[in-house]
Motif scaffolding. Structure first.
Motif, PDB file in Angstrom:
ATOM      1  N   THR A 209       0.836  -1.213   0.000  1.00 28.19           N
ATOM      2  CA  THR A 209       0.000   0.000   0.000  1.00 28.19           C
ATOM      3  C   THR A 209       0.868   1.259   0.000  1.00 28.19           C
ATOM      4  O   THR A 209       0.487   2.282  -0.581  1.00 28.19           O
ATOM      5  N   THR A 210       2.034   1.188   0.597  1.00 28.74           N
ATOM      6  CA  THR A 210       2.932   2.346   0.613  1.00 28.74           C
ATOM      7  C   THR A 210       3.364   2.726  -0.800  1.00 28.74           C
ATOM      8  O   THR A 210       3.325   3.902  -1.182  1.00 28.74           O
ATOM      9  N   ILE A 211       3.745   1.740  -1.608  1.00 31.77           N
ATOM     10  CA  ILE A 211       4.184   2.060  -2.965  1.00 31.77           C
ATOM     11  C   ILE A 211       2.995   2.427  -3.855  1.00 31.77           C
ATOM     12  O   ILE A 211       3.119   3.252  -4.764  1.00 31.77           O
ATOM     13  N   ALA A 212       1.815   1.861  -3.597  1.00 26.01           N
ATOM     14  CA  ALA A 212       0.627   2.253  -4.359  1.00 26.01           C
ATOM     15  C   ALA A 212       0.268   3.710  -4.092  1.00 26.01           C
ATOM     16  O   ALA A 212      -0.048   4.469  -5.023  1.00 26.01           O
ATOM     17  N   TYR A 220       5.071   8.762 -12.301  1.00 27.07           N
ATOM     18  CA  TYR A 220       5.841   7.568 -12.644  1.00 27.07           C
ATOM     19  C   TYR A 220       5.266   6.954 -13.920  1.00 27.07           C
ATOM     20  O   TYR A 220       4.055   6.749 -14.022  1.00 27.07           O
ATOM     21  N   GLY A 221       6.138   6.612 -14.854  1.00 22.12           N
ATOM     22  CA  GLY A 221       5.700   5.902 -16.058  1.00 22.12           C
ATOM     23  C   GLY A 221       4.571   6.611 -16.772  1.00 22.12           C
ATOM     24  O   GLY A 221       4.592   7.827 -16.977  1.00 22.12           O
ATOM     25  N   VAL A 222       3.547   5.861 -17.153  1.00 28.77           N
ATOM     26  CA  VAL A 222       2.390   6.450 -17.834  1.00 28.77           C
ATOM     27  C   VAL A 222       1.308   6.883 -16.848  1.00 28.77           C
ATOM     28  O   VAL A 222       0.281   7.427 -17.242  1.00 28.77           O
ATOM     29  N   ASN A 223       1.526   6.621 -15.559  1.00 29.43           N
ATOM     30  CA  ASN A 223       0.585   7.031 -14.512  1.00 29.43           C
ATOM     31  C   ASN A 223      -0.850   6.598 -14.789  1.00 29.43           C
ATOM     32  O   ASN A 223      -1.794   7.361 -14.614  1.00 29.43           O
ATOM     33  N   ILE A 224      -1.023   5.343 -15.184  1.00 30.49           N
ATOM     34  CA  ILE A 224      -2.378   4.845 -15.429  1.00 30.49           C
ATOM     35  C   ILE A 224      -3.186   4.854 -14.129  1.00 30.49           C
ATOM     36  O   ILE A 224      -4.393   5.147 -14.124  1.00 30.49           O
ATOM     37  N   GLY A 225      -2.526   4.560 -12.999  1.00 34.67           N
ATOM     38  CA  GLY A 225      -3.236   4.535 -11.725  1.00 34.67           C
ATOM     39  C   GLY A 225      -3.841   5.879 -11.379  1.00 34.67           C
ATOM     40  O   GLY A 225      -5.053   5.990 -11.115  1.00 34.67           O
ATOM     41  N   SER A 226      -3.029   6.930 -11.390  1.00 31.65           N
ATOM     42  CA  SER A 226      -3.542   8.258 -11.050  1.00 31.65           C
ATOM     43  C   SER A 226      -4.420   8.821 -12.160  1.00 31.65           C
ATOM     44  O   SER A 226      -5.301   9.649 -11.898  1.00 31.65           O
ATOM     45  N   SER A 227      -4.221   8.369 -13.402  1.00 34.97           N
ATOM     46  CA  SER A 227      -5.077   8.824 -14.505  1.00 34.97           C
ATOM     47  C   SER A 227      -6.508   8.327 -14.333  1.00 34.97           C
ATOM     48  O   SER A 227      -7.468   9.046 -14.631  1.00 34.97           O
ATOM     49  N   CYS A 245     -10.193   0.044  -7.382  1.00 29.81           N
ATOM     50  CA  CYS A 245      -9.297  -1.103  -7.187  1.00 29.81           C
ATOM     51  C   CYS A 245      -8.304  -1.229  -8.339  1.00 29.81           C
ATOM     52  O   CYS A 245      -7.116  -1.507  -8.123  1.00 29.81           O
ATOM     53  N   ALA A 246      -8.771  -1.032  -9.566  1.00 30.81           N
ATOM     54  CA  ALA A 246      -7.871  -1.088 -10.725  1.00 30.81           C
ATOM     55  C   ALA A 246      -6.821   0.008 -10.633  1.00 30.81           C
ATOM     56  O   ALA A 246      -5.632  -0.208 -10.912  1.00 30.81           O
ATOM     57  N   SER A 247      -7.251   1.195 -10.232  1.00 35.55           N
ATOM     58  CA  SER A 247      -6.335   2.325 -10.085  1.00 35.55           C
ATOM     59  C   SER A 247      -5.259   2.034  -9.052  1.00 35.55           C
ATOM     60  O   SER A 247      -4.066   2.290  -9.277  1.00 35.55           O
ATOM     61  N   TYR A 248      -5.673   1.487  -7.921  1.00 43.02           N
ATOM     62  CA  TYR A 248      -4.749   1.257  -6.812  1.00 43.02           C
ATOM     63  C   TYR A 248      -3.682   0.220  -7.185  1.00 43.02           C
ATOM     64  O   TYR A 248      -2.489   0.405  -6.905  1.00 43.02           O
TER      65      TYR A 248
END
Length: 430
Positions: A209-212, A220-227, A245-248
């Motif tokens: 969870t810390t790195i998520a 970072y990278g393409v930032n799909i999570g934060s996008s 959940c997918a984002s995380y």
């Protein structure tokens, strides 16, 4: 269903072997580890190095940033960091304490040392050998099958270690995996003494969870999570549990593939699989207010199902390992919903029947995108299973039951995708 103590002991040993901390993508870290060990055996800084690696190692090191390197990539970078500043006693945390000053020395070392990288033509998917030379001194260190599995050590021509392993007589892991089945995993998830597994999965929760969170907060990278989160906030996506959940899960991979130095708990030799198997389950359980006990039991199921499926696929393959973990997640979500064994098994079958065509083309930013895809599929599969809408034997690669389906996935990955792996590597290196 009661489970004997011997079986529980074996399962716990499997967990201890498979779920371990690592910093950075495990393939460049394996190179750093072998190189650090070669330097230790040699007793001084090498003047010349030869690095022999399998095609799958090349594939997974080519495009990923080595942590603590200041943005550097590649086999030579990983090896030099291990030699100059690594600690081989830390296993997959071998370069976790490399400093900026260390990297000044690493860059200077790279300018003067002779490094030759050779594609070793071997049937072993995970293979690294470093030969180091200084004057008339030499050292050879080799790992096979597992990232930390030393199989040969030679100093000045004198053999210090030689396990003599070959593909015919060595499994991909030390502990026997043949006892595993989805039925056993489900029953243990319901009944195992929580204190036997709590410390391990609390570490999984803490590190992953810390790195998520880091991946969501920074670039970072393409930032799909934060996008995905941005789309939620702008009303483009719905603010639902599936998107969250997918984002995380993707955010953790965004950070890790782009060199974030935070460690993760790996599963089956992969941080991406470890994060995929854990982060969506953690987010789902917290958003739904499940208890800590329910979360830990669901993580146990998700990770062990991932291990079970990945054992059939093999340590490195053209088959994306995150899809194995996505199948485990679908089972864990169904488990948290209180469904029975048959429904959990069907959720896993639905996932494997859906996304087993996703290839592994190396470690890189798009891994995070694939993880998001896998989590969306996991939710669809769990939903369908809970509605008793299931894929059946004979539907493509789906077998007569969950175990037959997992065996089919293994056959697809090991035999069917052998040429695919070769073509992917040829494309990546041409």
């Amino acid at each position: 269903m009661p489970t004997d103590k011997n079986t529980i002991t074996k399962v716990l040993e499997i967990l201890r072997e498979e779920i371990v901390p690592a910093q950075g993508c495990t393939e460049p870290i394996a190179i750093a580890l072998v190189a650090a060990k070669a330097r230790e055996v040699l007793g001084e800084l090498p003047e010349r190095i030869k690095i022999f690696v399998s095609g799958n190692i090349i594939k997974n090191v080519k495009s990923v940033v080595v942590p603590n390197s200041g943005g550097m990539i590649g086999i030579e970078t990983a090896a030099a960091m291990g030699i100059v500043a690594g600690d081989c006693k830390k296993d997959l945390m071998v370069i976790s304490e490399v400093t900026e000053q260390d990297m000044v020395e690493v860059r200077e070392y790279l300018k003067k040392v002779s490094i030759e990288t050779v594609h070793e033509k071997t049937p072993v998917k995970l293979y690294v050998r470093v030969e180091a030379f200084s004057g008339d001194k030499s050292a050879l260190v080799e790992v096979q099958y597992l990232h930390t599995n030393l199989t040969r050590v030679v100093k000045d021509g004198r053999v210090l270690l030689d396990h003599g392993f070959s593909p015919e007589n060595f499994n991909t892991t030390q502990e026997d995996r043949s006892i595993l089945s989805v039925r056993l995993i489900y029953d243990l998830a319901k009944s195992i003494d929580l204190e036997l597994i709590r410390p391990l999965f609390e570490q999984v929760i803490e590190l992953n969870t810390t790195i998520a969170d880091e991946g969501l907060q920074n670039t970072y990278g393409v930032n799909i999570g934060s996008s995905i989160v941005k789309n939620i906030e702008q009303g483009i996506y719905g603010d639902d549990i599936r998107n969250r959940c997918a984002s995380y899960a993707a955010a953790g991979s965004d950070a890790r593939m782009s060199g974030c130095p935070l460690p993760v708990m790996t599963t089956s030799g992969s941080g991406n699989q470890g994060m995929t198997a854990s982060l969506p389950v953690i987010k789902y359980a917290r958003m739904k207010n499940f208890s800590d006990e329910q979360l830990i039991r669901a993580l146990f199921l998700s990770h062990l199902c991932t291990v079970h499926i990945k054992t059939q696929v093999g340590r490195l393959s053209a088959y994306c390992g995150a899809m194995c973990a996505a199948a485990g997640v679908s089972g864990a979500i169904t488990f948290l919903l209180g469904e029975d064994y048959a429904t959990v098994a069907h959720a896993i079958i639905n996932t494997l029947g859906n996304i087993s065509g996703v290839i592994c083309d190396g470690a890189k930013p798009s891994c995070a995108m694939k993880i998001a895809t896998g989590i969306y599929a996991a939710f669809d599969s769990a939903t369908l299973a809970s509605y008793h809408k299931d894929l059946h034997g004979g539907d493509g690669i789906v077998g007569s039951d969950v175990e037959a389906t997992i065996r089919n996935i293994g056959e697809l990955a090991s035999s069917g995708m052998k040429q695919t792996d070769e073509v992917i590597l040829k494309i990546m290196t041409s």
